[in-house]
Design a protein around this motif. Sequence first.
Motif, mmCIF file in Angstrom:
data_model
loop_
_atom_site.group_PDB
_atom_site.id
_atom_site.type_symbol
_atom_site.label_atom_id
_atom_site.label_comp_id
_atom_site.label_asym_id
_atom_site.label_seq_id
_atom_site.Cartn_x
_atom_site.Cartn_y
_atom_site.Cartn_z
ATOM 1 N N PRO A 234 0.934 -1.158 -0.045
ATOM 2 C CA PRO A 234 0.147 -0.003 -0.130
ATOM 3 C C PRO A 234 0.826 1.308 -0.128
ATOM 4 O O PRO A 234 2.019 1.261 0.506
ATOM 5 C CB PRO A 234 -0.746 -0.129 1.249
ATOM 6 N N THR A 235 0.240 2.434 -0.851
ATOM 7 C CA THR A 235 1.239 3.382 -0.858
ATOM 8 C C THR A 235 1.509 3.926 0.458
ATOM 9 O O THR A 235 2.534 4.663 0.506
ATOM 10 C CB THR A 235 0.291 4.520 -1.842
ATOM 11 N N TYR A 236 0.567 4.143 1.332
ATOM 12 C CA TYR A 236 0.711 4.906 2.721
ATOM 13 C C TYR A 236 1.860 4.131 3.542
ATOM 14 O O TYR A 236 2.518 4.773 4.599
ATOM 15 C CB TYR A 236 -0.421 4.899 3.524
ATOM 16 N N ILE A 237 2.215 2.883 3.048
ATOM 17 C CA ILE A 237 3.278 2.348 3.643
ATOM 18 C C ILE A 237 4.749 2.785 3.222
ATOM 19 O O ILE A 237 5.576 2.802 3.791
ATOM 20 C CB ILE A 237 3.285 0.646 3.963
ATOM 21 N N THR A 238 4.653 2.776 1.867
ATOM 22 C CA THR A 238 5.787 2.899 1.030
ATOM 23 C C THR A 238 6.201 4.353 0.803
ATOM 24 O O THR A 238 7.367 4.767 0.768
ATOM 25 C CB THR A 238 5.580 2.402 -0.563
ATOM 26 N N ASP A 239 5.246 5.377 1.111
ATOM 27 C CA ASP A 239 5.611 6.655 0.826
ATOM 28 C C ASP A 239 6.184 7.599 2.099
ATOM 29 O O ASP A 239 6.173 8.646 2.121
ATOM 30 C CB ASP A 239 4.446 7.504 -0.023
ATOM 31 N N GLY A 240 6.224 6.570 3.071
ATOM 32 C CA GLY A 240 6.528 7.664 4.466
ATOM 33 C C GLY A 240 5.394 8.189 5.109
ATOM 34 O O GLY A 240 5.635 8.889 6.216
ATOM 35 N N THR A 241 4.168 7.957 4.569
ATOM 36 C CA THR A 241 3.088 8.412 5.462
ATOM 37 C C THR A 241 2.669 7.588 6.683
ATOM 38 O O THR A 241 2.554 8.293 7.775
ATOM 39 C CB THR A 241 1.636 8.370 4.640
ATOM 40 N N TYR A 242 3.018 6.478 6.729
ATOM 41 C CA TYR A 242 2.810 5.854 7.817
ATOM 42 C C TYR A 242 3.989 5.748 8.905
ATOM 43 O O TYR A 242 4.995 5.583 8.456
ATOM 44 C CB TYR A 242 2.616 4.066 7.441
ATOM 45 N N LYS A 243 3.681 5.985 10.182
ATOM 46 C CA LYS A 243 4.805 6.031 11.078
ATOM 47 C C LYS A 243 4.455 4.958 12.106
ATOM 48 O O LYS A 243 3.446 4.601 12.649
ATOM 49 C CB LYS A 243 4.786 7.120 11.808
ATOM 50 N N LEU A 244 5.578 4.163 12.462
ATOM 51 C CA LEU A 244 5.453 3.341 13.541
ATOM 52 C C LEU A 244 4.923 3.707 14.893
ATOM 53 O O LEU A 244 5.395 4.984 15.216
ATOM 54 C CB LEU A 244 6.781 2.560 13.668
#
Length: 573
Positions: free
Chosen positions: A488-498
């Motif tokens: 998913p894009t939100y995982i690959t583009d840096g949107t998602y933060k741990l």
Amino acid sequence: MSFESHTENFKEWINENFSFVSDKFEIKDLRNINQGRGLIAVEDIKAGESLFELSRDAIFNVETASILNLNDNVHDVLLSLTQWQALIICLAYEWYLNENSKLLPYLNVLPLKSDDYNTLMYWNDEELQYLKPSGVLSRIGRNSAEEMYSILVADIIPNQIKSNELAEFLTLEKFHIIASLILSYSFDVEHPEEVENDDEDVEGEEEIEREDGEEEHVEGEEHENEEEDEEHIYEHEEGNSDGEDEDEDGSDDEAEQEDPVSQDSYFKSMVPLADTLNSDTTKCNAKLKYEKTKLVMVAEKDIKKGEQIFNIYGELPNSEILRKYGYVELPSSKYEFAEIQTPTIKEYFQDLFEKQFKFLDPNQSNTLVDTIFELIETSEYLDENLSDDMDIGILSEKYEIYNDGEVVPEFLLLILIITSIYQSVQSDEKWFKKIVKSIERKPSTELVSFIHRTILKSHQLLEEKLLLTKSTVETIKELIKIRIHQYPTYITDGTYKLPESYNLSDKKEMANIVLFNEVQCLKSVIDDKFPPINKEDGLPRFKVIDDDKFLKNLLKRKVEETASKSKSKRQKK
Ligand SMILES: C[S@@+](CC[C@H](N)C(=O)[O-])C[C@H]1O[C@@H](n2cnc3c(N)ncnc32)[C@H](O)[C@@H]1O
């Protein structure tokens, strides 16, 4: 009875049954941090100290189970079954006996309700979608487990064990609970004759580093090596696959060929208290050691008062920790990996051949790539020359990519071979057109011998000279980019933060943590961590050379053959 009273009864039972229990730790309620029960040091503990010891009689398995008292044949029947079948039957019987089981205080601290589980077997289809495109989705194995259930209740338990009551008691729900329990709590305890003498430090250290990098004899960790005897309940081949995944209809051929317990060098067992230790891949500070007469839990490091005593369930990435144990580690497991699937590789090369060589139609390019794979699979040269770590060949359903730019060697060799074939044929399109012409009917002898030669030369380049070509490195990076795009894009583009922490009921968050870590592994290859660095000498694992050098070598034979053909033609004239 309350959680606390169950813990108290269990402690008493342990003290009665174990030969030694240190008073430097206590079993604590860690539900506030989502870890159930766990062991906490109440005094400083030194590395090498024993935490507890139990004789082999206090382990629960086919040698000690109450079901052995049912009739004289049970022992032989259990030994003729697979490890999973046998331990499921033994545990189901204790559960059936319940108040009358000698294990009652132990059973009462085990998770025996479906709600106790967060492992992937218990995720519904919608929740599993959160994990897409992780390779873990192909390893849940519900169908093969249910097939085993049918065999147990319809045949083995009533006809061989001769207990209709147990067959009736073992509902599908209970079966899944017991199988999940074994998956997350059992140990494969080697027979006494398999371990060294008690005073020589036993199996722990020696066998902990297996050749394939996996750990053995750690909690819940089965012998998962490729051609091992493990049947796959909730489980599929890990590492290099030999194509023995579950069939579409849910049958698992491998399970049918399973070795019986009697032929194994270990018993799948439940080891009370040892299975109360939680796991942490980075904070692990204790290890269960198998000796001839007893099992000993030993501190591997100094443990300070107040610290948790951790085992390690295996060198597993978060995807596998989630599948088998129902939690994930933050920010990551020490052993993360992502996977790239073979269909992605095949499609990539089919496209490449088609785009570069306009005379190839889609069928021809598919056949060409399939032919290359087939020749790799049947290569006698590879069969005889592959190093031990690749002894079952280089073809696999998927290839692992680790978080330090490391990839499995099979993947490197495969990509080197196909990239080199692609590069070589570009240098002489006319020749390629000729040798590929009738490929759909039958690959020409010249094509076959050229592919064989590329296999040989690529293997020599990589294994003997530790060299890779520039194009191979570029192809690997291209393939990894394609794999990243499947996330998913939100995982690959840096949107998602741990997050700092997560809740066990938040499956989406746990899935995101898995996906995030997989993408980090993939990115490590693109972000200049590839080729990886040798830990020993700090030098790159492979030197990268210009393609020309290698291609010249590869095409030498072709030039020689052409020359000799035209010579013989001239002579005929
Ligand atoms: C062998 S048991 C360990 C004892 C368990 N905590 C209990 O209460 O019985 C394995 C289970 O403990 C839990 N567990 C182990 N290590 C954990 C960790 N680091 N974080 C969260 N849960 C963990 C998971 O539910 C896992 O399936």
